[in-house]
Design a protein around this motif. Structure first.
Motif, PDB file in Angstrom:
ATOM      1  N   ALA A  16       7.579  -6.896   0.957  1.00 16.09           N
ATOM      2  CA  ALA A  16       6.627  -5.802   0.945  1.00 16.09           C
ATOM      3  C   ALA A  16       6.199  -5.781   2.422  1.00 16.09           C
ATOM      4  O   ALA A  16       6.059  -7.101   3.175  1.00 16.09           O
ATOM      5  N   ASN A  17       5.640  -4.639   2.996  1.00 13.21           N
ATOM      6  CA  ASN A  17       5.157  -4.468   4.489  1.00 13.21           C
ATOM      7  C   ASN A  17       3.812  -3.813   4.295  1.00 13.21           C
ATOM      8  O   ASN A  17       3.397  -3.128   3.108  1.00 13.21           O
ATOM      9  N   THR A  18       2.984  -3.372   5.461  1.00 11.69           N
ATOM     10  CA  THR A  18       1.927  -2.957   5.221  1.00 11.69           C
ATOM     11  C   THR A  18       1.642  -1.748   6.014  1.00 11.69           C
ATOM     12  O   THR A  18       2.026  -1.676   7.374  1.00 11.69           O
ATOM     13  N   GLN A  19       1.153  -0.662   5.640  1.00 15.51           N
ATOM     14  CA  GLN A  19       0.639   0.439   6.554  1.00 15.51           C
ATOM     15  C   GLN A  19      -0.153   1.556   5.568  1.00 15.51           C
ATOM     16  O   GLN A  19      -1.367   1.460   5.693  1.00 15.51           O
ATOM     17  N   SER A  20       0.626   2.428   4.841  1.00 20.66           N
ATOM     18  CA  SER A  20      -0.265   3.520   4.314  1.00 20.66           C
ATOM     19  C   SER A  20      -1.165   3.190   3.300  1.00 20.66           C
ATOM     20  O   SER A  20      -2.140   3.520   3.144  1.00 20.66           O
ATOM     21  N   HIS A  21      -0.877   1.942   2.140  1.00 20.72           N
ATOM     22  CA  HIS A  21      -1.643   1.246   1.264  1.00 20.72           C
ATOM     23  C   HIS A  21      -2.229   0.032   2.083  1.00 20.72           C
ATOM     24  O   HIS A  21      -1.468  -0.950   1.880  1.00 20.72           O
ATOM     25  N   ASN A  22      -3.459  -0.024   2.381  1.00 19.95           N
ATOM     26  CA  ASN A  22      -3.892  -1.186   2.989  1.00 19.95           C
ATOM     27  C   ASN A  22      -4.872  -1.820   1.849  1.00 19.95           C
ATOM     28  O   ASN A  22      -5.022  -1.250   0.812  1.00 19.95           O
ATOM     29  N   LYS A  23      -5.384  -3.117   2.341  1.00 20.48           N
ATOM     30  CA  LYS A  23      -6.384  -3.685   1.410  1.00 20.48           C
ATOM     31  C   LYS A  23      -7.585  -2.746   1.171  1.00 20.48           C
ATOM     32  O   LYS A  23      -7.963  -2.192   2.086  1.00 20.48           O
ATOM     33  N   ASN A  24      -8.057  -2.657  -0.099  1.00 20.50           N
ATOM     34  CA  ASN A  24      -9.218  -1.923  -0.634  1.00 20.50           C
ATOM     35  C   ASN A  24      -8.743  -0.342  -0.618  1.00 20.50           C
ATOM     36  O   ASN A  24      -9.779   0.377  -0.713  1.00 20.50           O
ATOM     37  N   THR A  25      -7.399   0.002  -0.415  1.00 20.01           N
ATOM     38  CA  THR A  25      -7.039   1.366  -0.715  1.00 20.01           C
ATOM     39  C   THR A  25      -7.336   1.613  -2.116  1.00 20.01           C
ATOM     40  O   THR A  25      -6.825   1.008  -2.961  1.00 20.01           O
ATOM     41  N   VAL A  26      -7.876   2.868  -2.564  1.00 16.92           N
ATOM     42  CA  VAL A  26      -7.852   3.301  -3.817  1.00 16.92           C
ATOM     43  C   VAL A  26      -6.888   4.465  -3.829  1.00 16.92           C
ATOM     44  O   VAL A  26      -7.145   5.653  -3.030  1.00 16.92           O
ATOM     45  N   SER A  27      -6.243   4.557  -4.863  1.00 16.28           N
ATOM     46  CA  SER A  27      -5.246   5.390  -5.048  1.00 16.28           C
ATOM     47  C   SER A  27      -5.056   6.101  -6.160  1.00 16.28           C
ATOM     48  O   SER A  27      -5.400   5.561  -7.410  1.00 16.28           O
ATOM     49  N   VAL A  28      -4.873   7.321  -6.659  1.00 16.16           N
ATOM     50  CA  VAL A  28      -4.913   8.115  -7.905  1.00 16.16           C
ATOM     51  C   VAL A  28      -3.867   8.977  -7.919  1.00 16.16           C
ATOM     52  O   VAL A  28      -3.481   9.764  -6.778  1.00 16.16           O
ATOM     53  N   ILE A  70      -5.574  -4.909  -3.997  1.00 16.06           N
ATOM     54  CA  ILE A  70      -6.080  -6.293  -3.722  1.00 16.06           C
ATOM     55  C   ILE A  70      -5.443  -6.793  -2.593  1.00 16.06           C
ATOM     56  O   ILE A  70      -6.289  -7.449  -1.640  1.00 16.06           O
ATOM     57  N   LEU A  71      -4.171  -6.464  -1.947  1.00 15.57           N
ATOM     58  CA  LEU A  71      -3.466  -6.702  -0.846  1.00 15.57           C
ATOM     59  C   LEU A  71      -3.002  -5.647  -0.405  1.00 15.57           C
ATOM     60  O   LEU A  71      -2.693  -4.536  -1.077  1.00 15.57           O
ATOM     61  N   PRO A  72      -2.504  -5.514   0.837  1.00 16.16           N
ATOM     62  CA  PRO A  72      -1.885  -4.322   1.294  1.00 16.16           C
ATOM     63  C   PRO A  72      -0.437  -3.890   0.551  1.00 16.16           C
ATOM     64  O   PRO A  72      -0.162  -2.820   0.195  1.00 16.16           O
ATOM     65  N   TRP A  73       0.006  -5.042   0.052  1.00 14.33           N
ATOM     66  CA  TRP A  73       1.422  -4.875  -0.916  1.00 14.33           C
ATOM     67  C   TRP A  73       1.224  -4.913  -2.188  1.00 14.33           C
ATOM     68  O   TRP A  73       2.022  -4.761  -3.200  1.00 14.33           O
ATOM     69  N   LEU A  74       0.023  -4.996  -2.814  1.00 18.97           N
ATOM     70  CA  LEU A  74      -0.146  -5.224  -4.252  1.00 18.97           C
ATOM     71  C   LEU A  74      -1.547  -4.354  -4.775  1.00 18.97           C
ATOM     72  O   LEU A  74      -2.556  -4.844  -4.258  1.00 18.97           O
ATOM     73  N   SER A  75      -1.504  -3.710  -5.794  1.00 21.92           N
ATOM     74  CA  SER A  75      -2.545  -3.066  -6.395  1.00 21.92           C
ATOM     75  C   SER A  75      -2.708  -3.427  -7.822  1.00 21.92           C
ATOM     76  O   SER A  75      -1.603  -3.390  -8.373  1.00 21.92           O
ATOM     77  N   ALA A  76      -3.702  -3.285  -8.360  1.00 20.01           N
ATOM     78  CA  ALA A  76      -4.149  -3.433  -9.797  1.00 20.01           C
ATOM     79  C   ALA A  76      -4.726  -2.150 -10.237  1.00 20.01           C
ATOM     80  O   ALA A  76      -5.562  -1.359  -9.541  1.00 20.01           O
ATOM     81  N   GLY A  77      -4.683  -1.682 -11.369  1.00 17.69           N
ATOM     82  CA  GLY A  77      -5.159  -0.274 -11.728  1.00 17.69           C
ATOM     83  C   GLY A  77      -5.091  -0.062 -13.446  1.00 17.69           C
ATOM     84  O   GLY A  77      -4.613  -0.968 -14.154  1.00 17.69           O
ATOM     85  N   ILE A  78      -5.474   1.215 -13.839  1.00 16.27           N
ATOM     86  CA  ILE A  78      -5.109   1.590 -15.195  1.00 16.27           C
ATOM     87  C   ILE A  78      -4.221   2.856 -15.120  1.00 16.27           C
ATOM     88  O   ILE A  78      -3.852   3.570 -14.138  1.00 16.27           O
ATOM     89  N   LEU A  79      -3.616   3.032 -16.396  1.00 22.10           N
ATOM     90  CA  LEU A  79      -2.652   4.155 -16.657  1.00 22.10           C
ATOM     91  C   LEU A  79      -3.195   4.796 -17.879  1.00 22.10           C
ATOM     92  O   LEU A  79      -3.393   4.197 -18.996  1.00 22.10           O
ATOM     93  N   TYR A  80      -3.315   6.292 -17.922  1.00 24.18           N
ATOM     94  CA  TYR A  80      -3.710   6.863 -19.096  1.00 24.18           C
ATOM     95  C   TYR A  80      -2.801   8.108 -19.305  1.00 24.18           C
ATOM     96  O   TYR A  80      -2.560   8.849 -18.437  1.00 24.18           O
ATOM     97  N   ARG A  81      -2.123   8.307 -20.562  1.00 21.91           N
ATOM     98  CA  ARG A  81      -1.113   9.320 -20.793  1.00 21.91           C
ATOM     99  C   ARG A  81      -1.564   9.763 -22.046  1.00 21.91           C
ATOM    100  O   ARG A  81      -1.885   8.944 -23.012  1.00 21.91           O
ATOM    101  N   LYS A  82      -1.574  11.217 -22.258  1.00 18.44           N
ATOM    102  CA  LYS A  82      -2.073  11.789 -23.543  1.00 18.44           C
ATOM    103  C   LYS A  82      -1.239  13.198 -23.639  1.00 18.44           C
ATOM    104  O   LYS A  82      -1.293  13.902 -22.503  1.00 18.44           O
ATOM    105  N   GLY A  83      -0.938  13.426 -24.707  1.00 15.99           N
ATOM    106  CA  GLY A  83      -0.056  14.762 -24.885  1.00 15.99           C
ATOM    107  C   GLY A  83       0.587  14.916 -26.363  1.00 15.99           C
ATOM    108  O   GLY A  83       0.090  14.328 -27.392  1.00 15.99           O
ATOM    109  N   LYS A  84       1.794  15.553 -26.346  1.00 19.00           N
ATOM    110  CA  LYS A  84       2.442  15.864 -27.508  1.00 19.00           C
ATOM    111  C   LYS A  84       3.573  15.095 -27.731  1.00 19.00           C
ATOM    112  O   LYS A  84       4.209  14.644 -26.807  1.00 19.00           O
TER     113      LYS A  84
END
Length: 215
Positions: A16-28, A70-84
């Protein structure tokens, strides 16, 4: 398939390397998740297998996931899926089936440029499945609960500072147990009976992505 995603995940962690997703980045990510599944249903009475059936199904889902780096190369989060949940029409006349997943996961970013991030993710969580059928016009309802495992390989491409598109390919596995069964809205006694339902699916996801904050 699980081994492939796990191997890719480890390789991405190492490189991994760092640029667009840095430490403390929130992505959705928000998008459409379409999948094809192979299924195995088994019925036991007092621990003895009395019936087994293999089939196929499809799902069309709304997908939402949110991650914190958590780190530029590592994130933690949640996943939600719903449908048919779409059954094989040979099984029975479908009467409106629903499925949902809620999972926790991590992602490793193997490519992390200013406008492009390539990632591998692993998720584990819990699922609900409601199957509604008509047997000669008589409604029957099955309610299942279980756990799920998911893995995906995808990218976020940011064509604007905080907005972009998301695409991924993934795998999911579900292990359901029947919790409630009713015929014509009358609950049936499941004492002594165990009904399991396992699925394995291949997913394609397309949607939009957003990112905020970060160093």
């Amino acid at each position: 398939m699980k081994i492939l995603f796990a191997t890719l995940f480890l390789l991405f962690m190492i490189n991994a390397n760092t640029q667009s997703h840095n430490k403390n980045t929130v992505s959705v990510n928000l998008g459409f998740d379409g999948a094809a599944h192979g299924t195995v249903a088994e019925v036991y009475y007092n621990g003895t297998l009395v019936d087994q059936d293999t089939s196929a199904a499809a799902t069309t889902l709304f997908r939402f996931d949110a991650h914190y780096n958590i780190l530029p190369w590592l994130s933690a989060g949640i996943l939600y899926r719903k449908g048919k949940y779409i059954e094989d029409p040979d099984n029975a006349e479908e009467n409106g089936n629903k499925v949902s997943d809620f999972s926790f996961g991590i992602r490793a970013y193997g490519v992390n440029k200013d406008k492009f991030a390539l990632y591998a993710g692993l998720y584990y969580g819990f699922s609900n499945l409601e199957i509604n059928r008509l047997y000669s016009g008589i409604p029957a309802q099955y309610k299942w609960k279980g756990n799920n495992f998911s893995a995906d390989l995808g990218f976020n491409w940011y064509f604007a500072k905080m907005v972009g598109m998301n695409f991924s390919l993934g795998y999911s596995g579900h292990n359901f147990d029947l919790q409630e069964y009713s015929i014509n809205n009358t609950p049936q006694n499941l004492t002594g009976w165990t009904h399991t339902f396992d699925t394995k699916g291949a997913h394609v996801v397309l949607g939009v992505c957003f990112k905020f904050l970060g160093e």
